[in-house]
Design a protein around this motif. Sequence first.
Motif, PDB file in Angstrom:
ATOM      1  N   ALA A   1       0.749  -1.252   0.003  1.00  0.00           N
ATOM      2  CA  ALA A   1      -0.050  -0.129   0.047  1.00  0.00           C
ATOM      3  C   ALA A   1       0.940   1.154   0.040  1.00  0.00           C
ATOM      4  CB  ALA A   1      -0.988  -0.049   1.160  1.00  0.00           C
ATOM      5  N   TYR A   2       1.828   1.142   0.856  1.00  0.00           N
ATOM      6  CA  TYR A   2       2.978   2.303   0.875  1.00  0.00           C
ATOM      7  C   TYR A   2       3.592   2.377  -0.322  1.00  0.00           C
ATOM      8  CZ  TYR A   2       1.569   3.291   5.672  1.00  0.00           C
ATOM      9  OH  TYR A   2       0.730   3.905   6.689  1.00  0.00           O
ATOM     10  N   GLN A   3       3.962   1.367  -0.872  1.00  0.00           N
ATOM     11  CA  GLN A   3       4.945   1.163  -2.227  1.00  0.00           C
ATOM     12  C   GLN A   3       4.166   1.734  -3.256  1.00  0.00           C
ATOM     13  OE1 GLN A   3       5.942  -2.896  -2.067  1.00  0.00           O
ATOM     14  NE2 GLN A   3       7.746  -2.581  -0.890  1.00  0.00           N
ATOM     15  N   ARG A   4       2.890   1.795  -3.371  1.00  0.00           N
ATOM     16  CA  ARG A   4       2.232   2.323  -4.247  1.00  0.00           C
ATOM     17  C   ARG A   4       2.216   3.836  -4.405  1.00  0.00           C
ATOM     18  NH1 ARG A   4      -1.271  -2.356  -3.643  1.00  0.00           N
ATOM     19  NH2 ARG A   4      -2.523  -1.239  -2.042  1.00  0.00           N
ATOM     20  N   CYS A   5       2.468   4.383  -3.337  1.00  0.00           N
ATOM     21  CA  CYS A   5       2.438   5.838  -3.159  1.00  0.00           C
ATOM     22  C   CYS A   5       4.061   6.354  -3.187  1.00  0.00           C
ATOM     23  CB  CYS A   5       1.508   6.334  -2.135  1.00  0.00           C
ATOM     24  SG  CYS A   5       0.159   5.624  -2.022  1.00  0.00           S
ATOM     25  N   PHE A   6       4.949   5.594  -3.050  1.00  0.00           N
ATOM     26  CA  PHE A   6       6.241   6.213  -2.661  1.00  0.00           C
ATOM     27  C   PHE A   6       7.175   5.268  -3.325  1.00  0.00           C
ATOM     28  CE2 PHE A   6       3.675   7.830   0.807  1.00  0.00           C
ATOM     29  CZ  PHE A   6       4.194   9.129   1.042  1.00  0.00           C
ATOM     30  N   SER A   7       8.224   5.912  -3.783  1.00  0.00           N
ATOM     31  CA  SER A   7       9.136   5.295  -4.694  1.00  0.00           C
ATOM     32  C   SER A   7      10.236   4.643  -3.676  1.00  0.00           C
ATOM     33  CB  SER A   7      10.124   6.317  -5.380  1.00  0.00           C
ATOM     34  OG  SER A   7      10.771   7.230  -4.762  1.00  0.00           O
ATOM     35  N   VAL A   8      10.791   3.843  -4.302  1.00  0.00           N
ATOM     36  CA  VAL A   8      11.940   2.751  -3.612  1.00  0.00           C
ATOM     37  C   VAL A   8      13.009   3.689  -2.964  1.00  0.00           C
ATOM     38  CG1 VAL A   8      11.514   0.610  -4.694  1.00  0.00           C
ATOM     39  CG2 VAL A   8      13.279   2.311  -5.473  1.00  0.00           C
ATOM     40  N   ASP A   9      13.318   4.899  -3.469  1.00  0.00           N
ATOM     41  CA  ASP A   9      14.330   5.723  -2.958  1.00  0.00           C
ATOM     42  C   ASP A   9      13.833   6.760  -1.885  1.00  0.00           C
ATOM     43  OD1 ASP A   9      13.108   6.980  -4.884  1.00  0.00           O
ATOM     44  OD2 ASP A   9      15.052   8.026  -5.708  1.00  0.00           O
TER      45      ASP A   9
END
Length: 313
Positions: free
Chosen positions: A118-126
Amino acid sequence: MNQLIDQYSDEIVQIFGEASAQLQTLPEELKEQALALLGKCYPLNRKDNEGPNMISYLLPYWVGETLGSPIELCRELAVGNLYGMVSFFLLDDVMDEKREVRRSLALSTLLNQRFLEAYQRCFSVDSQLWACYNRYLAEWADAMYREVDEPMDPRDPGRLARKAAPVKLCAAALLLQAGRAPEIRVMETAIDLALAVLQLSDDWTDWLEDLPTASCNAFLVLLGENLQLEAGEILDESMVKRSIYREQALGGLAILASDYADQLSAMKNAPASLQIFSSSIAQSLQSKANEIRDRYDSLLNDGGFSVYLTING
Protein backbone atom coordinates in the motif's frame (compact mmCIF):
# COMPACT_ATOMS: atom_id res chain seq x y z
CA MET A 1 -14.60 8.59 21.84
CA ASN A 2 -17.76 7.82 19.89
CA GLN A 3 -17.41 11.16 18.14
CA LEU A 4 -14.18 10.02 16.51
CA ILE A 5 -15.84 6.89 15.15
CA ASP A 6 -19.04 8.65 14.08
CA GLN A 7 -17.12 11.36 12.26
CA TYR A 8 -15.34 8.80 10.09
CA SER A 9 -18.02 6.13 9.79
CA ASP A 10 -18.28 6.41 6.00
CA GLU A 11 -14.53 6.13 5.60
CA ILE A 12 -14.42 3.19 8.01
CA VAL A 13 -17.00 1.33 5.93
CA GLN A 14 -14.96 2.03 2.80
CA ILE A 15 -11.50 1.04 4.05
CA PHE A 16 -12.69 -2.09 5.85
CA GLY A 17 -14.67 -3.01 2.74
CA GLU A 18 -11.61 -2.57 0.52
CA ALA A 19 -9.43 -4.58 2.86
CA SER A 20 -12.01 -7.37 3.09
CA ALA A 21 -12.33 -7.55 -0.69
CA GLN A 22 -8.55 -7.67 -1.15
CA LEU A 23 -8.19 -10.39 1.48
CA GLN A 24 -10.37 -12.65 -0.68
CA THR A 25 -7.25 -13.32 -2.75
CA LEU A 26 -5.35 -14.90 0.15
CA PRO A 27 -4.82 -18.67 0.21
CA GLU A 28 -8.05 -20.33 1.24
CA GLU A 29 -6.63 -21.79 4.46
CA LEU A 30 -5.57 -18.31 5.66
CA LYS A 31 -8.36 -16.15 4.26
CA GLU A 32 -10.95 -17.13 6.87
CA GLN A 33 -8.61 -16.32 9.76
CA ALA A 34 -7.63 -12.97 8.23
CA LEU A 35 -11.23 -11.92 7.66
CA ALA A 36 -12.21 -12.98 11.18
CA LEU A 37 -9.39 -10.93 12.72
CA LEU A 38 -10.28 -7.91 10.61
CA GLY A 39 -13.92 -8.29 11.62
CA LYS A 40 -13.01 -8.18 15.32
CA CYS A 41 -11.43 -4.77 14.74
CA TYR A 42 -14.43 -3.34 12.87
CA PRO A 43 -15.74 -0.66 15.24
CA LEU A 44 -19.22 -0.17 13.78
CA ASN A 45 -20.23 -3.67 14.90
CA ARG A 46 -19.13 -3.14 18.49
CA LYS A 47 -21.70 -2.39 21.16
CA ASP A 48 -19.56 0.42 22.53
CA ASN A 49 -19.18 1.81 18.97
CA GLU A 50 -15.50 2.40 19.58
CA GLY A 51 -12.77 -0.08 18.87
CA PRO A 52 -9.58 -0.14 20.89
CA ASN A 53 -7.29 0.18 17.88
CA MET A 54 -8.84 3.07 16.00
CA ILE A 55 -5.54 4.95 15.98
CA SER A 56 -4.14 2.35 13.58
CA TYR A 57 -6.59 3.10 10.78
CA LEU A 58 -7.75 6.64 11.63
CA LEU A 59 -4.32 8.21 12.13
CA PRO A 60 -3.89 8.75 8.36
CA TYR A 61 -7.08 10.85 8.39
CA TRP A 62 -6.13 12.77 11.54
CA VAL A 63 -2.71 13.71 10.20
CA GLY A 64 -4.04 14.22 6.69
CA GLU A 65 -6.60 16.75 7.87
CA THR A 66 -3.88 18.76 9.58
CA LEU A 67 -1.75 18.77 6.41
CA GLY A 68 -4.49 19.09 3.82
CA SER A 69 -3.48 15.74 2.29
CA PRO A 70 -5.45 14.14 -0.58
CA ILE A 71 -8.22 11.94 0.79
CA GLU A 72 -7.26 9.19 -1.68
CA LEU A 73 -3.79 8.99 -0.16
CA CYS A 74 -5.22 8.88 3.37
CA ARG A 75 -7.50 5.99 2.34
CA GLU A 76 -4.67 4.05 0.72
CA LEU A 77 -2.53 4.37 3.82
CA ALA A 78 -5.47 3.55 6.10
CA VAL A 79 -6.11 0.29 4.23
CA GLY A 80 -2.39 -0.48 4.45
CA ASN A 81 -2.49 0.19 8.17
CA LEU A 82 -5.32 -2.30 8.62
CA TYR A 83 -3.04 -4.98 7.20
CA GLY A 84 -0.13 -3.83 9.34
CA MET A 85 -2.32 -3.74 12.44
CA VAL A 86 -3.49 -7.35 12.05
CA SER A 87 -0.01 -8.52 11.05
CA PHE A 88 1.57 -7.14 14.21
CA PHE A 89 -1.32 -8.43 16.34
CA LEU A 90 -0.52 -11.91 15.09
CA LEU A 91 3.18 -11.54 15.90
CA ASP A 92 2.38 -10.23 19.38
CA ASP A 93 0.08 -13.16 20.05
CA VAL A 94 2.62 -15.68 18.79
CA MET A 95 5.22 -14.21 21.14
CA ASP A 96 2.71 -14.43 23.97
CA GLU A 97 1.95 -18.03 22.96
CA LYS A 98 -1.72 -17.22 22.35
CA ARG A 99 -1.85 -18.48 18.77
CA GLU A 100 -0.73 -21.48 16.75
CA VAL A 101 2.69 -20.47 15.46
CA ARG A 102 2.94 -21.85 11.93
CA ARG A 103 -0.36 -20.52 10.58
CA SER A 104 -0.09 -17.19 12.36
CA LEU A 105 3.43 -16.48 11.12
CA ALA A 106 2.41 -17.35 7.57
CA LEU A 107 -0.58 -15.02 7.70
CA SER A 108 1.38 -12.25 9.41
CA THR A 109 3.99 -12.36 6.65
CA LEU A 110 1.35 -12.07 3.93
CA LEU A 111 -0.44 -9.21 5.67
CA ASN A 112 2.79 -7.33 6.30
CA GLN A 113 3.51 -7.57 2.58
CA ARG A 114 0.08 -6.04 1.85
CA PHE A 115 0.89 -3.28 4.34
CA LEU A 116 4.13 -2.48 2.52
CA GLU A 117 2.52 -2.69 -0.93
CA ALA A 118 0.00 0.00 0.00
CA TYR A 119 2.86 2.36 0.79
CA GLN A 120 4.96 1.25 -2.19
CA ARG A 121 2.14 2.27 -4.51
CA CYS A 122 2.49 5.83 -3.22
CA PHE A 123 6.24 6.20 -2.58
CA SER A 124 9.28 5.29 -4.67
CA VAL A 125 11.96 2.87 -3.51
CA ASP A 126 14.40 5.72 -2.88
CA SER A 127 11.98 7.69 -0.71
CA GLN A 128 13.05 8.81 2.76
CA LEU A 129 9.97 6.94 3.96
CA TRP A 130 11.78 3.61 3.98
CA ALA A 131 14.43 4.88 6.37
CA CYS A 132 11.56 5.83 8.68
CA TYR A 133 10.03 2.37 8.24
CA ASN A 134 13.31 0.68 9.16
CA ARG A 135 13.61 2.86 12.26
CA TYR A 136 10.04 2.15 13.39
CA LEU A 137 10.50 -1.57 12.82
CA ALA A 138 13.69 -1.48 14.90
CA GLU A 139 11.78 0.31 17.69
CA TRP A 140 9.11 -2.38 17.62
CA ALA A 141 11.71 -5.16 17.69
CA ASP A 142 13.53 -3.48 20.58
CA ALA A 143 10.30 -3.26 22.56
CA MET A 144 9.47 -6.92 22.00
CA TYR A 145 12.99 -8.03 22.93
CA ARG A 146 13.39 -5.86 26.02
CA GLU A 147 10.01 -6.57 27.60
CA VAL A 148 11.15 -10.04 28.60
CA ASP A 149 14.31 -9.01 30.43
CA GLU A 150 13.82 -5.37 31.41
CA PRO A 151 10.85 -4.06 33.44
CA MET A 152 8.59 -1.63 31.63
CA ASP A 153 9.08 2.00 32.63
CA PRO A 154 5.70 3.74 33.02
CA ARG A 155 7.47 7.11 33.03
CA ASP A 156 9.06 6.65 29.61
CA PRO A 157 6.41 7.45 26.97
CA GLY A 158 8.80 6.69 24.14
CA ARG A 159 9.33 3.16 25.36
CA LEU A 160 5.65 2.65 26.12
CA ALA A 161 4.89 3.57 22.51
CA ARG A 162 7.43 1.32 20.82
CA LYS A 163 5.24 -1.78 20.58
CA ALA A 164 3.04 0.23 18.20
CA ALA A 165 5.88 2.15 16.46
CA PRO A 166 5.00 1.06 12.88
CA VAL A 167 1.71 2.97 13.07
CA LYS A 168 3.79 6.16 12.77
CA LEU A 169 4.68 5.32 9.17
CA CYS A 170 1.51 6.91 7.82
CA ALA A 171 2.34 10.22 9.51
CA ALA A 172 5.85 10.25 8.05
CA ALA A 173 4.38 9.40 4.64
CA LEU A 174 1.89 12.26 4.72
CA LEU A 175 4.49 14.77 5.90
CA LEU A 176 6.85 13.70 3.12
CA GLN A 177 4.06 14.01 0.55
CA ALA A 178 3.34 17.52 1.84
CA GLY A 179 7.01 18.52 1.62
CA ARG A 180 7.28 18.90 5.39
CA ALA A 181 9.90 16.29 6.24
CA PRO A 182 11.54 18.42 8.99
CA GLU A 183 8.33 18.05 11.03
CA ILE A 184 8.50 14.25 11.19
CA ARG A 185 10.29 14.11 14.55
CA VAL A 186 7.80 16.46 16.20
CA MET A 187 4.89 14.42 14.85
CA GLU A 188 6.53 11.24 16.10
CA THR A 189 6.69 12.72 19.60
CA ALA A 190 2.99 13.60 19.45
CA ILE A 191 2.03 10.10 18.31
CA ASP A 192 4.29 8.50 20.92
CA LEU A 193 2.46 10.39 23.66
CA ALA A 194 -0.90 9.16 22.37
CA LEU A 195 0.40 5.60 22.07
CA ALA A 196 1.81 5.80 25.60
CA VAL A 197 -1.62 6.75 26.96
CA LEU A 198 -3.15 3.85 25.03
CA GLN A 199 -0.53 1.42 26.37
CA LEU A 200 -1.17 2.49 29.96
CA SER A 201 -4.88 1.90 29.42
CA ASP A 202 -4.24 -1.50 27.83
CA ASP A 203 -1.99 -2.51 30.72
CA TRP A 204 -4.73 -1.64 33.21
CA THR A 205 -7.23 -3.72 31.22
CA ASP A 206 -4.82 -6.66 30.87
CA TRP A 207 -3.25 -6.72 34.34
CA LEU A 208 -4.71 -10.08 35.36
CA GLU A 209 -3.68 -11.71 32.10
CA ASP A 210 -0.19 -10.19 32.40
CA LEU A 211 0.31 -11.15 36.04
CA PRO A 212 2.68 -14.10 35.29
CA THR A 213 5.02 -11.63 33.52
CA ALA A 214 4.26 -8.60 35.65
CA SER A 215 7.40 -6.67 34.66
CA CYS A 216 6.01 -6.28 31.12
CA ASN A 217 2.94 -4.42 32.37
CA ALA A 218 3.31 -0.72 33.27
CA PHE A 219 0.42 -0.80 35.75
CA LEU A 220 1.85 -3.79 37.62
CA VAL A 221 5.33 -2.24 37.64
CA LEU A 222 3.90 0.94 39.14
CA LEU A 223 1.91 -1.05 41.69
CA GLY A 224 5.01 -3.07 42.65
CA GLU A 225 6.94 0.15 43.25
CA ASN A 226 4.21 1.45 45.52
CA LEU A 227 4.13 -1.80 47.50
CA GLN A 228 7.94 -1.76 47.88
CA LEU A 229 8.13 -5.51 47.41
CA GLU A 230 11.02 -7.43 48.89
CA ALA A 231 13.54 -9.07 46.56
CA GLY A 232 11.98 -12.19 45.10
CA GLU A 233 8.46 -11.30 46.29
CA ILE A 234 5.92 -11.96 43.56
CA LEU A 235 2.65 -10.17 42.97
CA ASP A 236 -0.44 -12.33 43.13
CA GLU A 237 -4.04 -11.58 42.19
CA SER A 238 -5.20 -11.02 45.75
CA MET A 239 -2.35 -8.60 46.44
CA VAL A 240 -3.15 -6.57 43.32
CA LYS A 241 -6.85 -6.35 44.11
CA ARG A 242 -6.15 -5.16 47.63
CA SER A 243 -3.74 -2.55 46.32
CA ILE A 244 -6.25 -1.34 43.72
CA TYR A 245 -8.72 -0.58 46.50
CA ARG A 246 -6.65 0.18 49.58
CA GLU A 247 -3.81 2.09 47.91
CA GLN A 248 -5.90 3.40 45.02
CA ALA A 249 -3.24 2.04 42.65
CA LEU A 250 -5.10 3.01 39.49
CA GLY A 251 -4.91 6.66 40.52
CA GLY A 252 -1.16 6.79 39.90
CA LEU A 253 -1.55 5.28 36.44
CA ALA A 254 -4.33 7.73 35.60
CA ILE A 255 -2.12 10.66 36.64
CA LEU A 256 0.63 9.50 34.29
CA ALA A 257 -1.85 9.07 31.43
CA SER A 258 -3.28 12.53 32.05
CA ASP A 259 0.23 14.01 32.06
CA TYR A 260 1.03 12.48 28.67
CA ALA A 261 -2.33 13.61 27.28
CA ASP A 262 -1.73 17.13 28.59
CA GLN A 263 1.70 17.23 26.97
CA LEU A 264 0.10 16.23 23.67
CA SER A 265 -2.65 18.82 24.05
CA ALA A 266 0.02 21.50 24.53
CA MET A 267 1.56 20.69 21.13
CA LYS A 268 -0.08 23.28 18.91
CA ASN A 269 0.59 21.49 15.60
CA ALA A 270 -0.55 18.05 16.74
CA PRO A 271 -3.67 16.70 15.00
CA ALA A 272 -6.78 17.71 16.95
CA SER A 273 -8.33 14.24 16.71
CA LEU A 274 -5.16 12.68 18.11
CA GLN A 275 -5.41 15.02 21.08
CA ILE A 276 -9.07 14.11 21.57
CA PHE A 277 -8.19 10.41 21.34
CA SER A 278 -5.54 10.54 24.06
CA SER A 279 -7.52 12.87 26.33
CA SER A 280 -10.55 10.59 26.13
CA ILE A 281 -8.53 7.56 27.18
CA ALA A 282 -6.88 9.46 30.04
CA GLN A 283 -10.25 10.75 31.23
CA SER A 284 -11.66 7.23 31.13
CA LEU A 285 -8.83 5.97 33.34
CA GLN A 286 -9.36 8.83 35.78
CA SER A 287 -13.10 8.14 35.86
CA LYS A 288 -12.44 4.49 36.66
CA ALA A 289 -9.98 5.49 39.41
CA ASN A 290 -12.61 7.83 40.89
CA GLU A 291 -15.23 5.09 40.70
CA ILE A 292 -12.96 2.67 42.57
CA ARG A 293 -12.17 5.31 45.21
CA ASP A 294 -15.86 6.07 45.75
CA ARG A 295 -16.73 2.38 45.93
CA TYR A 296 -13.95 1.78 48.44
CA ASP A 297 -15.11 4.69 50.61
CA SER A 298 -18.67 3.40 50.50
CA LEU A 299 -17.65 -0.14 51.44
CA LEU A 300 -15.39 1.16 54.19
CA ASN A 301 -18.09 3.34 55.65
CA ASP A 302 -20.59 0.49 55.50
CA GLY A 303 -18.17 -2.01 57.00
CA GLY A 304 -18.34 -4.19 53.94
CA PHE A 305 -14.79 -4.05 52.60
CA SER A 306 -13.62 -7.19 54.39
CA VAL A 307 -16.61 -9.05 52.97
CA TYR A 308 -15.78 -7.78 49.48
CA LEU A 309 -12.19 -9.01 49.73
CA THR A 310 -13.35 -12.36 51.05
CA ILE A 311 -15.52 -12.80 47.95
CA ASN A 312 -13.16 -11.28 45.38
CA GLY A 313 -9.70 -11.71 46.94
